[in-house]
Motif scaffolding. Structure first.
Motif, PDB file in Angstrom:
ATOM      1  N   SER A  30       9.125 -62.394  35.826  1.00 20.54           N
ATOM      2  CA  SER A  30      10.211 -61.614  34.991  1.00 20.54           C
ATOM      3  C   SER A  30       9.332 -61.266  33.898  1.00 20.54           C
ATOM      4  O   SER A  30      10.041 -59.951  33.222  1.00 20.54           O
ATOM      5  N   SER A  31       8.645 -62.004  33.170  1.00 22.48           N
ATOM      6  CA  SER A  31       8.233 -61.651  31.743  1.00 22.48           C
ATOM      7  C   SER A  31       7.250 -60.537  31.967  1.00 22.48           C
ATOM      8  O   SER A  31       7.135 -59.602  30.933  1.00 22.48           O
ATOM      9  N   THR A  32       6.284 -60.363  33.126  1.00 20.72           N
ATOM     10  CA  THR A  32       5.532 -59.124  33.317  1.00 20.72           C
ATOM     11  C   THR A  32       6.615 -57.880  33.395  1.00 20.72           C
ATOM     12  O   THR A  32       6.292 -56.700  32.805  1.00 20.72           O
ATOM     13  N   ASP A  33       7.606 -58.170  34.145  1.00 23.58           N
ATOM     14  CA  ASP A  33       8.430 -56.854  34.327  1.00 23.58           C
ATOM     15  C   ASP A  33       9.206 -56.420  33.083  1.00 23.58           C
ATOM     16  O   ASP A  33       9.099 -55.036  32.719  1.00 23.58           O
ATOM     17  N   ALA A  34       9.537 -57.542  32.180  1.00 22.15           N
ATOM     18  CA  ALA A  34      10.088 -57.218  31.024  1.00 22.15           C
ATOM     19  C   ALA A  34       9.084 -56.474  29.926  1.00 22.15           C
ATOM     20  O   ALA A  34       9.483 -55.509  29.176  1.00 22.15           O
ATOM     21  N   MET A  35       7.697 -56.864  30.061  1.00 19.40           N
ATOM     22  CA  MET A  35       6.740 -56.452  29.379  1.00 19.40           C
ATOM     23  C   MET A  35       6.284 -54.952  29.636  1.00 19.40           C
ATOM     24  O   MET A  35       6.073 -54.180  28.690  1.00 19.40           O
ATOM     25  N   ARG A  36       6.526 -54.554  31.241  1.00 21.12           N
ATOM     26  CA  ARG A  36       6.206 -53.263  31.544  1.00 21.12           C
ATOM     27  C   ARG A  36       7.292 -52.514  30.823  1.00 21.12           C
ATOM     28  O   ARG A  36       7.165 -51.293  30.413  1.00 21.12           O
ATOM     29  N   ALA A  37       8.519 -52.931  30.928  1.00 22.54           N
ATOM     30  CA  ALA A  37       9.675 -52.048  30.456  1.00 22.54           C
ATOM     31  C   ALA A  37       9.496 -51.825  28.768  1.00 22.54           C
ATOM     32  O   ALA A  37       9.642 -50.658  28.389  1.00 22.54           O
ATOM     33  N   ALA A  38       9.105 -52.717  28.346  1.00 23.48           N
ATOM     34  CA  ALA A  38       8.750 -52.422  26.857  1.00 23.48           C
ATOM     35  C   ALA A  38       7.638 -51.648  26.379  1.00 23.48           C
ATOM     36  O   ALA A  38       7.970 -50.876  25.691  1.00 23.48           O
ATOM     37  N   LEU A  39       6.669 -51.383  27.230  1.00 25.85           N
ATOM     38  CA  LEU A  39       5.551 -50.699  27.130  1.00 25.85           C
ATOM     39  C   LEU A  39       6.025 -49.066  27.522  1.00 25.85           C
ATOM     40  O   LEU A  39       5.761 -48.117  26.665  1.00 25.85           O
ATOM     41  N   ILE A  40       6.928 -49.060  28.559  1.00 25.10           N
ATOM     42  CA  ILE A  40       7.494 -47.655  28.908  1.00 25.10           C
ATOM     43  C   ILE A  40       8.192 -47.148  27.593  1.00 25.10           C
ATOM     44  O   ILE A  40       8.374 -45.917  27.473  1.00 25.10           O
TER      45      ILE A  40
END
Length: 105
Positions: A30-40
């Protein structure tokens, strides 16, 4: 670049590092997905503003990314060693490993 978007990215990186340290697979995902969204979100902003506080946050974000990378490499190496030990105990052939060239050796 938005300071708020950078703050979000930094918070997501810190959450990923905490999840990696806690070795909680669900939290890591879930942290990886949240970080991906923040990068996008950060990439979508696109414009860089030459402000000191933005530069400092970018440096902090890069340092956190490097810290997460080190933890990921450590955990991957530890898992590889465990698999190798299990393979040795069972007599199974060792799984192929990647060498320094990035190719299977």
């Amino acid at each position: 670049m938005s300071a708020a978007a950078l703050d979000t990215l930094i918070a997501r990186e810190e959450a990923l590092i905490a999840a990696l340290d806690g070795q909680d697979v669900t939290q890591i995902e879930s942290s990886t997905d949240a970080m991906r969204a923040a990068l996008i979100e950060l990439a979508a902003i696109g414009a860089w503003h030459n402000r000191v506080e933005v530069g400092e946050r970018v440096i902090q974000a890069v340092k956190l990314a490097e810290a997460a990378k080190g933890r990921i490499n450590f955990l991957a190496d530890r898992n590889r060693r465990k698999l190798d030990r299990l393979a040795t105990l069972t007599g199974a052939p060792l799984a192929p490993a990647y060498g320094r060239s990035g190719r299977l050796s």
